[in-house]
Enzyme design. Structure first.
Site, PDB file in Angstrom:
ATOM      1  N   ASP A   1       0.825  -1.219   0.000  1.00 47.74           N
ATOM      2  CA  ASP A   1       0.000   0.000   0.000  1.00 47.74           C
ATOM      3  C   ASP A   1       0.857   1.267   0.000  1.00 47.74           C
ATOM      4  OD1 ASP A   1       1.059  -0.223   2.487  1.00 47.74           O
ATOM      5  OD2 ASP A   1      -0.822   0.021   3.588  1.00 47.74           O
TER       6      ASP A   1
ATOM      7  N   HIS B   1      21.430   4.458 -21.443  1.00 45.12           N
ATOM      8  CA  HIS B   1      20.604   4.801 -20.277  1.00 45.12           C
ATOM      9  C   HIS B   1      20.990   3.890 -19.114  1.00 45.12           C
ATOM     10  CE1 HIS B   1      17.171   7.147 -22.508  1.00 45.12           C
ATOM     11  NE2 HIS B   1      18.292   7.826 -22.389  1.00 45.12           N
TER      12      HIS B   1
ATOM     13  N   ASP C   1      24.414  12.171 -16.432  1.00 39.88           N
ATOM     14  CA  ASP C   1      23.271  12.659 -17.219  1.00 39.88           C
ATOM     15  C   ASP C   1      22.108  12.769 -16.237  1.00 39.88           C
ATOM     16  OD1 ASP C   1      21.082  13.047 -18.885  1.00 39.88           O
ATOM     17  OD2 ASP C   1      21.609  11.451 -20.291  1.00 39.88           O
TER      18      ASP C   1
ATOM     19  N   ASP D   1      17.810  18.686 -18.480  1.00 40.72           N
ATOM     20  CA  ASP D   1      18.334  17.384 -18.943  1.00 40.72           C
ATOM     21  C   ASP D   1      19.752  17.657 -19.442  1.00 40.72           C
ATOM     22  OD1 ASP D   1      18.889  14.932 -20.051  1.00 40.72           O
ATOM     23  OD2 ASP D   1      17.342  15.041 -21.609  1.00 40.72           O
TER      24      ASP D   1
ATOM     25  N   HIS E   1      22.455   7.306 -31.187  1.00 46.68           N
ATOM     26  CA  HIS E   1      21.214   7.944 -30.736  1.00 46.68           C
ATOM     27  C   HIS E   1      21.035   9.286 -31.440  1.00 46.68           C
ATOM     28  CE1 HIS E   1      23.440  10.814 -28.232  1.00 46.68           C
ATOM     29  NE2 HIS E   1      24.121   9.814 -27.700  1.00 46.68           N
TER      30      HIS E   1
ATOM     31  N   HIS F   1      16.272  16.242 -28.706  1.00 47.44           N
ATOM     32  CA  HIS F   1      14.840  15.981 -28.555  1.00 47.44           C
ATOM     33  C   HIS F   1      14.198  17.224 -27.984  1.00 47.44           C
ATOM     34  CE1 HIS F   1      15.399  15.297 -24.162  1.00 47.44           C
ATOM     35  NE2 HIS F   1      16.456  14.581 -24.485  1.00 47.44           N
TER      36      HIS F   1
ATOM     37  N   HIS G   1      11.207  13.865 -22.925  1.00 44.66           N
ATOM     38  CA  HIS G   1      11.226  13.722 -24.381  1.00 44.66           C
ATOM     39  C   HIS G   1       9.866  14.240 -24.857  1.00 44.66           C
ATOM     40  CE1 HIS G   1      14.303  10.241 -23.789  1.00 44.66           C
ATOM     41  NE2 HIS G   1      14.831  11.415 -23.580  1.00 44.66           N
TER      42      HIS G   1
ATOM     43  N   GLU H   1      22.773  16.960 -27.815  1.00 44.67           N
ATOM     44  CA  GLU H   1      23.495  15.969 -27.034  1.00 44.67           C
ATOM     45  C   GLU H   1      24.201  14.908 -27.880  1.00 44.67           C
ATOM     46  OE1 GLU H   1      20.945  13.176 -24.884  1.00 44.67           O
ATOM     47  OE2 GLU H   1      19.201  14.364 -25.433  1.00 44.67           O
TER      48      GLU H   1
ATOM     49  N   TYR I   1      30.614   6.614 -28.379  1.00 40.89           N
ATOM     50  CA  TYR I   1      30.647   5.496 -27.429  1.00 40.89           C
ATOM     51  C   TYR I   1      31.357   4.313 -28.082  1.00 40.89           C
ATOM     52  CZ  TYR I   1      26.702   8.401 -26.072  1.00 40.89           C
ATOM     53  OH  TYR I   1      25.910   9.473 -25.773  1.00 40.89           O
TER      54      TYR I   1
ATOM     55  N   ARG J   1      29.342  11.960 -23.727  1.00 46.01           N
ATOM     56  CA  ARG J   1      28.156  12.683 -24.210  1.00 46.01           C
ATOM     57  C   ARG J   1      28.184  14.058 -23.550  1.00 46.01           C
ATOM     58  NH1 ARG J   1      24.626   9.093 -23.319  1.00 46.01           N
ATOM     59  NH2 ARG J   1      23.611   9.595 -21.356  1.00 46.01           N
TER      60      ARG J   1
ATOM     61  N   GLU K   1      25.555  17.367 -23.164  1.00 45.69           N
ATOM     62  CA  GLU K   1      24.146  17.721 -23.418  1.00 45.69           C
ATOM     63  C   GLU K   1      23.784  19.041 -22.748  1.00 45.69           C
ATOM     64  OE1 GLU K   1      21.320  14.938 -21.685  1.00 45.69           O
ATOM     65  OE2 GLU K   1      19.733  15.638 -23.037  1.00 45.69           O
TER      66      GLU K   1
HETATM   67  N1  GLY Z   1      18.507  11.714 -20.057  1.00 50.16           N
HETATM   68  C1  GLY Z   1      17.847  11.168 -21.159  1.00 50.16           C
HETATM   69  C2  GLY Z   1      18.177  11.890 -22.367  1.00 50.16           C
HETATM   70  O1  GLY Z   1      19.172  12.563 -22.418  1.00 50.16           O
HETATM   71  O2  GLY Z   1      17.450  11.917 -23.308  1.00 50.16           O
HETATM   72 MN    MN Z   2      18.270  14.317 -23.395  1.00 44.64          MN
HETATM   73 MN    MN Z   3      20.054  13.446 -20.747  1.00 46.70          MN
END
Ligand code: GLY
Ligand code: MN
Ligand code: MN
Length: 447
Positions: free
Chosen positions: A33, A225, A242, A253, A332, A336, A343, A376, A380, A414, A416
């Site tokens: 619960d 991720h 990230d 983000d 990727h 976005h 997203h 971003e 990799y 990465r 971003e």
């Molecule tokens: N943190 C997820 C992305 O960068 O889209």
């Molecule tokens: Mn992102």
């Molecule tokens: Mn991100």
């Protein structure tokens, strides 16, 4: 007028012939619960700014009426969870002309539906209304797709009020990134870096994260991720963080990749510089009228050129982008939309475009002033791709796999940032966290 009042007005003028009803979210149980921390539904936040569960909003465009319905809670609820605002309090706190308890919802809809052409409600709300006693909705067709489309159109372009909320999320998250970079040392666990980041957000009053923080050291950074966050950080590792907090549902983000011991190695610098130069160039190009998929294709070209200069890719750059070889290292999207959904949607039907680029990418939209997007790029070394026999066969003329094998312990980089497209000139960058090599080294602790 608060931003949410403006959003209700804008939605009402898009759907003037019907009744707009939207139920907010309810608590979701995590185990037994015990609920998850409550996160309001994004559309409901957009229209109300209300973070309480089990509320409903009713907008009647023809009568210019807006009503917030709040749950009537019993004394047990107050004993365990405390009070919820009553109608008078809710009206002033959330800027609604009218607020009522939820038990008045059916009667209010019955009254307001006379002469209406449609009920603009999502499927979840329609299901909830279907269970309300005494509410016959025959003759009033539900139009969830039209509501979705209108909300997507509106939510794509961020208003100054929404951008101010994202600025707060970015400012607090930026400070938390700097704290994490200051704290990092070889020998720490990834979750200790997570703790530094998240506690800095909490201390500034941002109690919700936009998504689960990714802290990935060494090879773990090659998992896009990554979520375990439980490995020990070693000297010589790059650490990819990230993460981002949210303010009233509006997120940051951000990703930074930094050396655990405060100094990039030569090889780390080489890879990092390619990603950084690509990221800065793509931010500069993010202007109204530019199609996001073209920007993505351009970023692939720059990454391919960089990997060629390191001998990891070979052959004509256009071919490396078109045949997908560069995607082994950069699998990727560049960007976005960013908003109440991390997203976020790129707009409704009117904004749907065919993908003009020769590369597969999900985010295809013509950028407009007020769009908030991430930028971003990354590189990799992902064993699952680089050791895949079929991919090795397919790309053996394009990739120096023997050389790439030597990078399998590298992980990835990465970078971003979150930007807002301006009417003219380069975008506004909401992210203020060191990213130049010397700045990053200066920001990091020395192991
Ligand atoms: N943190 C997820 C992305 O960068 O889209
Ligand atoms: Mn992102
Ligand atoms: Mn991100």
């Amino acid at each position: 007028m608060n931003p949410f009042q403006r959003h209700r007005q804008a939605l009402a003028s898009r759907l003037p012939d019907g009744l707009i009803v939207l139920a907010g979210g309810s608590r979701v149980l995590r185990n037994g619960d015990v609920p998850f921390p409550f996160r309001q539904k994004s559309d409901f936040l957009y229209l109300t700014g209300v973070e309480e569960p089990d509320c409903v909003v009713l907008i009647d465009p023809r009568r210019k009426a807006q009503t917030l319905f709040i749950p009537k809670v019993d004394s047990q609820h107050r004993v365990w969870l405390g009070p919820v605002p009553g109608p008078a309090q809710a009206r002033s706190r959330y800027g609604f002309p009218r607020a009522l308890h939820c038990d008045r919802l059916a009667a209010e809809i019955l009254r307001a539906k006379r002469g209406c052409r449609a009920l603009y409600a999502d499927r979840d709300t329609l299901a909830k209304l279907g269970k309300l006693k005494g509410l016959g909705l025959r003759g009033l067709p539900g139009r969830p797709a039209a509501l979705r489309d209108a909300l997507d159109e509106l939510r794509a372009v961020k208003s100054p009020g929404e951008i101010a909320l994202m600025e707060t999320a970015s400012r607090v998250s930026g400070g938390a990134f700097r704290a994490a970079m200051r704290a990092v040392r070889p020998g720490m666990a990834e979750y200790e870096v997570q703790a530094v980041f998240e506690s800095a957000c909490l201390k500034q009053g941002l109690r919700h994260l936009a998504f689960s923080s990714i802290v990935a050291a060494g090879r773990n950074a090659a998992v896009l991720h990554y979520h375990h966050n439980d490995a020990t950080i070693r000297g010589g590792d790059l650490v990819l963080l990230d993460a981002g907090a949210e303010r009233l549902g509006y997120p940051a983000d951000i990703t930074r990749t930094f050396p655990a011991n405060g100094r990039f190695t030569r090889r780390q610098r080489d890879i990092y510089s390619i990603v950084l130069e690509t990221q800065k160039a793509m931010i500069d190009r993010a202007r109204p009228g530019v199609v996001s998929a073209d920007l993505h294709a351009k970023s692939m070209t720059m990454i391919a050129e960089g990997l060629k200069s390191l001998g990891l890719l070979k052959g004509g750059t256009a071919g490396l982008v078109e045949n997908g070889a560069v995607r082994l290292f950069y699998p990727h999207g560049l960007a976005h939309m960013l908003g109440l959904d991390v997203h976020d949607s790129a707009g409704g039907r009117k904004r749907k475009l065919p993908n003009p680029a020769k590369v597969p990418v999900r985010f295809v939209a013509k950028l407009e002033p007020g769009f908030a997007i991430t930028v971003e790029p990354g590189i990799y070394f992902i064993e699952a791709l680089l050791r895949d026999p079929a991919l090795r066969r397919k790309h053996r003329g394009s990739v120096d796999f023997a050389r790439a094998d030597g990078f399998l312990d590298f992980g990835g980089v990465r970078i971003e940032d979150d930007i807002v497209i301006r009417p003219d000139g380069p975008p506004r960058n909401l992210t203020d966290v060191p990213k130049e090599i010397d700045e990053v080294e200066a920001a990091c602790g020395r192991g």
